[in-house]
Design an enzyme around this catalytic site. Structure first.
Site, PDB file in Angstrom:
ATOM      1  N   MET A  13       0.835  -1.192   0.000  1.00 13.55           N
ATOM      2  CA  MET A  13       0.000   0.000   0.000  1.00 13.55           C
ATOM      3  C   MET A  13       0.873   1.247   0.000  1.00 13.55           C
ATOM      4  O   MET A  13       1.596   1.517   0.957  1.00 13.55           O
ATOM      5  CB  MET A  13      -0.941  -0.018   1.198  1.00 13.55           C
ATOM      6  CG  MET A  13      -1.870  -1.239   1.206  1.00 13.55           C
ATOM      7  SD  MET A  13      -3.088  -1.214   2.550  1.00 13.55           S
ATOM      8  CE  MET A  13      -4.138   0.151   2.028  1.00 13.55           C
ATOM      9  N   SER A  14       0.790   2.009  -1.096  1.00 13.58           N
ATOM     10  CA  SER A  14       1.592   3.225  -1.240  1.00 13.58           C
ATOM     11  C   SER A  14       0.835   4.465  -0.785  1.00 13.58           C
ATOM     12  O   SER A  14       1.415   5.543  -0.696  1.00 13.58           O
ATOM     13  CB  SER A  14       2.006   3.403  -2.696  1.00 13.58           C
ATOM     14  OG  SER A  14       0.869   3.681  -3.502  1.00 13.58           O
ATOM     15  N   GLY A  15      -0.464   4.332  -0.539  1.00 16.85           N
ATOM     16  CA  GLY A  15      -1.286   5.486  -0.210  1.00 16.85           C
ATOM     17  C   GLY A  15      -1.950   6.112  -1.416  1.00 16.85           C
ATOM     18  O   GLY A  15      -2.714   7.061  -1.283  1.00 16.85           O
ATOM     19  N   GLY A  16      -1.668   5.573  -2.612  1.00 18.79           N
ATOM     20  CA  GLY A  16      -2.288   6.070  -3.826  1.00 18.79           C
ATOM     21  C   GLY A  16      -3.561   5.330  -4.170  1.00 18.79           C
ATOM     22  O   GLY A  16      -3.930   4.346  -3.519  1.00 18.79           O
ATOM     23  N   VAL A  17      -4.229   5.774  -5.224  1.00 16.62           N
ATOM     24  CA  VAL A  17      -5.510   5.185  -5.589  1.00 16.62           C
ATOM     25  C   VAL A  17      -5.348   3.752  -6.093  1.00 16.62           C
ATOM     26  O   VAL A  17      -6.212   2.897  -5.843  1.00 16.62           O
ATOM     27  CB  VAL A  17      -6.232   6.064  -6.637  1.00 16.62           C
ATOM     28  CG1 VAL A  17      -5.436   6.137  -7.940  1.00 16.62           C
ATOM     29  CG2 VAL A  17      -7.645   5.541  -6.907  1.00 16.62           C
ATOM     30  N   CYS A 113      14.621   0.404  -7.247  1.00 20.73           N
ATOM     31  CA  CYS A 113      13.770   0.247  -6.062  1.00 20.73           C
ATOM     32  C   CYS A 113      12.925  -1.020  -6.172  1.00 20.73           C
ATOM     33  O   CYS A 113      12.796  -1.791  -5.213  1.00 20.73           O
ATOM     34  CB  CYS A 113      12.888   1.474  -5.895  1.00 20.73           C
ATOM     35  SG  CYS A 113      11.958   1.499  -4.344  1.00 20.73           S
ATOM     36  N   GLY A 137      -0.281  -2.502  -6.830  1.00 19.90           N
ATOM     37  CA  GLY A 137      -1.085  -1.694  -7.737  1.00 19.90           C
ATOM     38  C   GLY A 137      -0.419  -1.428  -9.069  1.00 19.90           C
ATOM     39  O   GLY A 137      -0.858  -0.540  -9.805  1.00 19.90           O
ATOM     40  N   CYS A 211      10.963  10.124  -5.529  1.00 22.13           N
ATOM     41  CA  CYS A 211      10.616  10.415  -4.137  1.00 22.13           C
ATOM     42  C   CYS A 211      11.694  11.193  -3.384  1.00 22.13           C
ATOM     43  O   CYS A 211      11.385  11.939  -2.463  1.00 22.13           O
ATOM     44  CB  CYS A 211      10.301   9.121  -3.395  1.00 22.13           C
ATOM     45  SG  CYS A 211      11.660   7.919  -3.334  1.00 22.13           S
TER      46      CYS A 211
END
Length: 374
Positions: A13-17, A113, A137, A211
């Site tokens: 989970m990256s926090g994106g949609v 990465c 995702g 990032c």
């Protein structure tokens, strides 16, 4: 994408949609899930230092993204953990990024990465918490082909979101334990599912910047990073030369250039000039006309093969080859030229083949493999 009962899946989970929607989809299908986020870089680090911008919005893996991922996990009612990998990220991604630029090459930190951290570390952590597989995702597809006895990585249904270029380093083991639930979907449909699921990140913009480089100013970042490390910036200044070898100017450092660059050359000319080549030994930068950027051949090493087990010396195979993320794969012939090295000869000349970038080989939508351009 089926799962045995009670077989936990770890969702990256990256926090994106995209990753949030993956979690919502798998949750709605009844899977047992746990959310994992890798904390990779202190987003305040170097911000505002020696010309670096203060703003940190719009970058992946930020602290805000961690908060968003945690909030989505709470909304879906799944356990959630943040795994601190900042030290390894710096060693395996940031430092090589710096060293490559100082050596006159143009690196791709997102691929490093994925290769060294996101899949490797997430799978390790997943095992530690009792999950056999991870789901991400990324827009890609994978399946097992019994005839070849290999896991195959393929481009997604939505070619505009294709991320296989950054995933060519995945091993057979990693592919066998990874789910790409968005592989058959179009991006608008993903946002619609997020909206229908009530996820407040449904309209969150996609991250655009690397990032750890706010503002995308690589040269300024290199100087700030080396100063923070108490290392002197090496003298990489040298001569700007024409393709015929004539000295036409001087530059402040090869780290400020990449093949194909037009702006910031520091020399005037009646016709547009582009960087044709960077010579790390002499610190010379060769510039010339746009048509001089065309080339039909490249050599790559540090190869990873996916749909085939490898390429023997002198063995040839037809592929389409992609030399940068936004490049349309072009027809080429691959030939093994030694241990862990291939040559790719394109049917038609390609523009700005750049040392340090990845080259990824395809047959139709399948990823044959890939490597790093020399």
């Amino acid at each position: 994408m089926s799962s045995e009962p009670n077989n936990t899946i770890a969702v990256a989970m990256s926090g994106g949609v995209d990753s949030s929607t993956v979690a919502a989809i798998l949750r709605s299908e009844g899977h047992d899930l746990v959310g994992l986020t890798l904390q990779l870089w202190n987003q305040r680090r170097l911000a505002g230092h020696e010309g670096m911008p203060e703003a940190v919005q719009g970058r992946c893996c930020s602290l805000d993204d961690v908060y968003d991922a945690r909030a989505v996990a709470e909304q879906l009612g799944i356990p959630y953990y943040v795994v601190n990998q900042q030290e390894r990220f710096e060693a395996d991604v940031v430092r090589p990024f710096v060293d490559e630029y100082l050596a006159g090459r143009t690196p791709i930190p997102c691929t490093l990465c994925n290769n060294h951290l996101k899949f490797d570390q997430l799978l390790l952590t997943a095992r530690q918490i009792g999950a056999d597989r991870i789901a991400t995702g990324h827009y890609a597809r994978n399946h097992f082909d019994p005839a070849r006895n290999r896991w195959i990585l393929s481009r997604p249904a939505d070619h505009t979101k294709d991320q296989t270029y950054f995933l060519f380093g995945l091993t057979q083991e990693q592919l066998s334990r990874t789910l790409f639930p968005l592989g058959e979907m179009q991006k608008p449909a993903v946002r619609q599912i997020a909206q229908d699921s009530g996820l407040y990140v449904a309209q969150k913009p996609d991250s655009q910047e690397i990032c750890f480089v706010p503002g995308g100013d690589y040269s300024t970042f290199l100087k700030a990073y080396l100063e923070e490390q108490h290392e002197a910036m090496p003298d990489l200044s040298g001569e700007l030369v024409s393709s015929s070898g004539e000295v036409i100017g001087h530059h402040q450092g090869i780290h400020s250039f990449t093949v194909g660059q037009r702006k910031g050359l520091g020399v005037s000319s009646p016709n547009p000039l582009y960087v044709l080549a960077i010579h790390p030994d002499s610190h010379r930068v060769t510039v010339g006309a746009d048509e001089e950027l065309l080339s039909r051949e490249l050599t790559a090493n540090r190869l990873n093969w996916i749909s085939i087990p490898g390429l023997a010396p002198d063995e040839e195979v037809r592929v389409t080859a992609k030399i940068r993320h936004r490049h349309t794969p072009a027809p080429a012939t691959l030939k093994g030229v030694g241990q862990d090295k291939v040559a790719a000869v394109f049917d038609e000349p390609q523009r700005a083949i750049t040392p340090g970038q990845s080259v990824v080989f395809y047959q139709q939508d399948e990823v044959v493999g890939g490597g790093w351009i020399l």
